[in-house]
Scaffold this motif. Structure first.
Motif, short mmCIF file in Angstrom:
data_model
loop_
_atom_site.label_atom_id
_atom_site.label_comp_id
_atom_site.label_asym_id
_atom_site.label_seq_id
_atom_site.Cartn_x
_atom_site.Cartn_y
_atom_site.Cartn_z
N ARG B 9 33.82 27.63 39.44
CA ARG B 9 32.93 28.78 39.64
C ARG B 9 32.90 29.19 41.11
O ARG B 9 32.77 30.37 41.43
N PHE B 33 43.91 39.40 31.50
CA PHE B 33 43.90 40.17 32.73
C PHE B 33 43.29 39.34 33.86
O PHE B 33 42.33 38.61 33.64
N TYR B 35 41.53 40.12 37.57
CA TYR B 35 40.99 41.12 38.48
C TYR B 35 40.42 40.43 39.71
O TYR B 35 40.02 39.27 39.66
N GLN B 37 37.43 41.25 42.77
CA GLN B 37 36.34 42.15 43.11
C GLN B 37 35.83 41.87 44.52
O GLN B 37 35.48 40.74 44.85
N ARG B 41 36.79 47.03 48.13
CA ARG B 41 37.83 47.61 47.27
C ARG B 41 37.44 47.67 45.80
O ARG B 41 38.20 48.18 44.98
N GLY B 42 36.23 47.15 45.48
CA GLY B 42 35.82 47.19 44.08
C GLY B 42 36.64 46.24 43.22
O GLY B 42 37.09 45.20 43.68
N LEU B 43 36.83 46.62 41.97
CA LEU B 43 37.58 45.80 41.00
C LEU B 43 39.04 46.22 41.01
O LEU B 43 39.37 47.34 40.63
N LEU B 45 42.89 45.44 39.58
CA LEU B 45 43.70 44.73 38.60
C LEU B 45 44.88 44.09 39.34
O LEU B 45 45.64 44.76 40.01
N TYR B 48 48.42 41.56 34.37
CA TYR B 48 48.00 41.28 33.01
C TYR B 48 49.18 40.83 32.14
O TYR B 48 50.33 41.15 32.44
N PHE B 91 38.14 37.51 38.63
CA PHE B 91 37.75 37.52 37.23
C PHE B 91 38.97 37.44 36.33
O PHE B 91 40.00 38.07 36.60
N ARG B 95 41.39 40.14 25.62
CA ARG B 95 41.06 41.03 24.51
C ARG B 95 42.07 40.84 23.39
O ARG B 95 43.13 40.26 23.57
N LEU B 102 37.45 44.50 26.75
CA LEU B 102 37.72 43.28 27.50
C LEU B 102 36.50 42.36 27.48
O LEU B 102 35.36 42.84 27.58
N PHE B 104 35.01 39.34 29.70
CA PHE B 104 35.18 38.75 31.02
C PHE B 104 34.58 37.35 31.10
O PHE B 104 33.56 37.05 30.47
N GLY B 105 35.23 36.52 31.93
CA GLY B 105 34.60 35.28 32.35
C GLY B 105 33.58 35.58 33.44
O GLY B 105 33.43 36.73 33.87
N ASN B 106 32.92 34.53 33.91
CA ASN B 106 31.90 34.71 34.95
C ASN B 106 32.47 34.67 36.36
O ASN B 106 31.72 34.76 37.33
#
Lengths: 112, 113
Positions: B9, B33, B35, B37, B41-43, B45, B48, B91, B95, B102, B104-106
Motif C-alpha cells: 500500500r 491496466f 495508471y 496519479q 499530471r492527474g491520472l 495510463l 494495459y 493504480f 475489467r 474498470l 480499481f485497486g486502492n
C-alpha cells in the motif's frame, strides 16, 4: 495528454443542492464513463454511456452526452455530505476498443 | 469478491533502488491496466494488457519502467532505478471486456527520496 477536461475543477455546495460537472473531450468516442474517487482510495465506476445514447440515469445520478459538442455532464441531485469526492470522466476512443483515458477531475465538496 | 488487490500500500525507497509493485486482478477479468496519479499530471495510463498480452505501453515514461503479466492472476510494475520524480500513487485496474467498467485497486503510494 488528457483526453477529457472536467469543469469546474472544484465545486462547493450545501447538502440538498444539485451538483453539475461537465466533461469535454477531443476526438470521437465509443463510450464515456464517470468515476468517483474518495481521498486515498481507488476510483469507483458510476455510470457508462455509449456514443449512441444521450442520457442515462442511476439513482441520484444523471449523465448526458452530446457527441456533436464532444461533451458530457454528470448531475448529482439532492447531494449529501457523503458525495464529497473527486469525479472523473473517462473516454474510450473510437478505434481503440480497450484504451480508457481519464480527464483531470472535479473536486466536489458537500457541506452540511 | 475481494476486488483488485495491490501491494504494497505504501513504499518508501531511496533514489536508485529497484521498486516492484504488484497487482492481483479480479478473477475472470481479461484486461489489466496500470495508471499513475499525481497532482501535476492527474491520472496517466502507463500500460494495459488484454489476455496477459501488453497492448499499449506508450504511456510508460522511459526504459526504467517495465511491466509484466505472467498469468491471468498477477501483474508487476517495476521501476529500476527509481528517481524522486517517480513519486506518485500507482493504480492497477481490471475489467471483463472492452465496454465494461474498470475496477480499481486502492493503489500503491510510492515515495522516492
Amino acid at each position: 495528454s488528457q483526453q477529457g477536461e472536467e469543469d469546474p475543477q472544484a465545486l462547493s455546495i450545501q447538502e440538498g443542492e444539485n451538483a453539475t460537472m461537465n466533461c469535454s473531450y477531443k476526438t470521437s468516442i465509443n463510450n464515456l464513463q464517470w468515476y468517483r474517487q474518495n481521498s486515498g482510495r481507488g476510483l469507483v465506476h458510476l455510470i457508462l454511456i455509449r456514443s449512441n445514447e444521450r442520457e442515462k440515469h442511476s439513482g441520484r445520478l444523471r449523465v448526458t452526452l452530446d457527441t456533436s459538442k464532444k461533451s458530457s455532464s454528470l448531475l448529482i441531485t439532492a447531494s449529501r455530505a457523503a458525495d464529497t469526492a473527486s469525479y472523473f470522466c473517462a473516454t474510450v476512443l473510437t478505434g481503440t476498443a480497450s484504451k480508457l483515458t481519464f480527464g483531470t477531475g472535479t473536486r466536489l465538496q458537500v457541506t452540511l | 469478491d475481494a476486488g483488485v488487490i495491490q501491494s504494497p500500500r505504501h513504499e518508501v525507497t531511496e533514489m536508485g533502488q529497484e521498486v516492484t509493485l504488484r497487482c492481483k486482478p479480479i478473477s475472470g477479468h481479461n484486461s489489466l491496466f496500470w495508471y499513475r496519479q499525481t497532482m501535476m499530471r492527474g491520472l496517466e495510463l502507463l500500460i494495459y494488457f488484454n489476455n496477459n498480452v501488453p497492448i499499449d505501453d506508450s504511456g510508460m515514461p522511459e526504459d526504467r519502467f517495465s511491466a509484466k503479466m505472467p498469468n491471468a492472476s498477477f501483474s508487476t510494475l517495476k521501476i529500476q532505478p527509481s528517481e524522486p520524480r517517480d513519486s506518485a500513487v500507482y493504480f492497477c485496474a481490471s475489467r471483463t471486456g472492452n465496454n465494461s467498467p474498470l475496477h480499481f485497486g486502492n493503489g500503491t503510494r510510492l515515495t522516492v527520496t
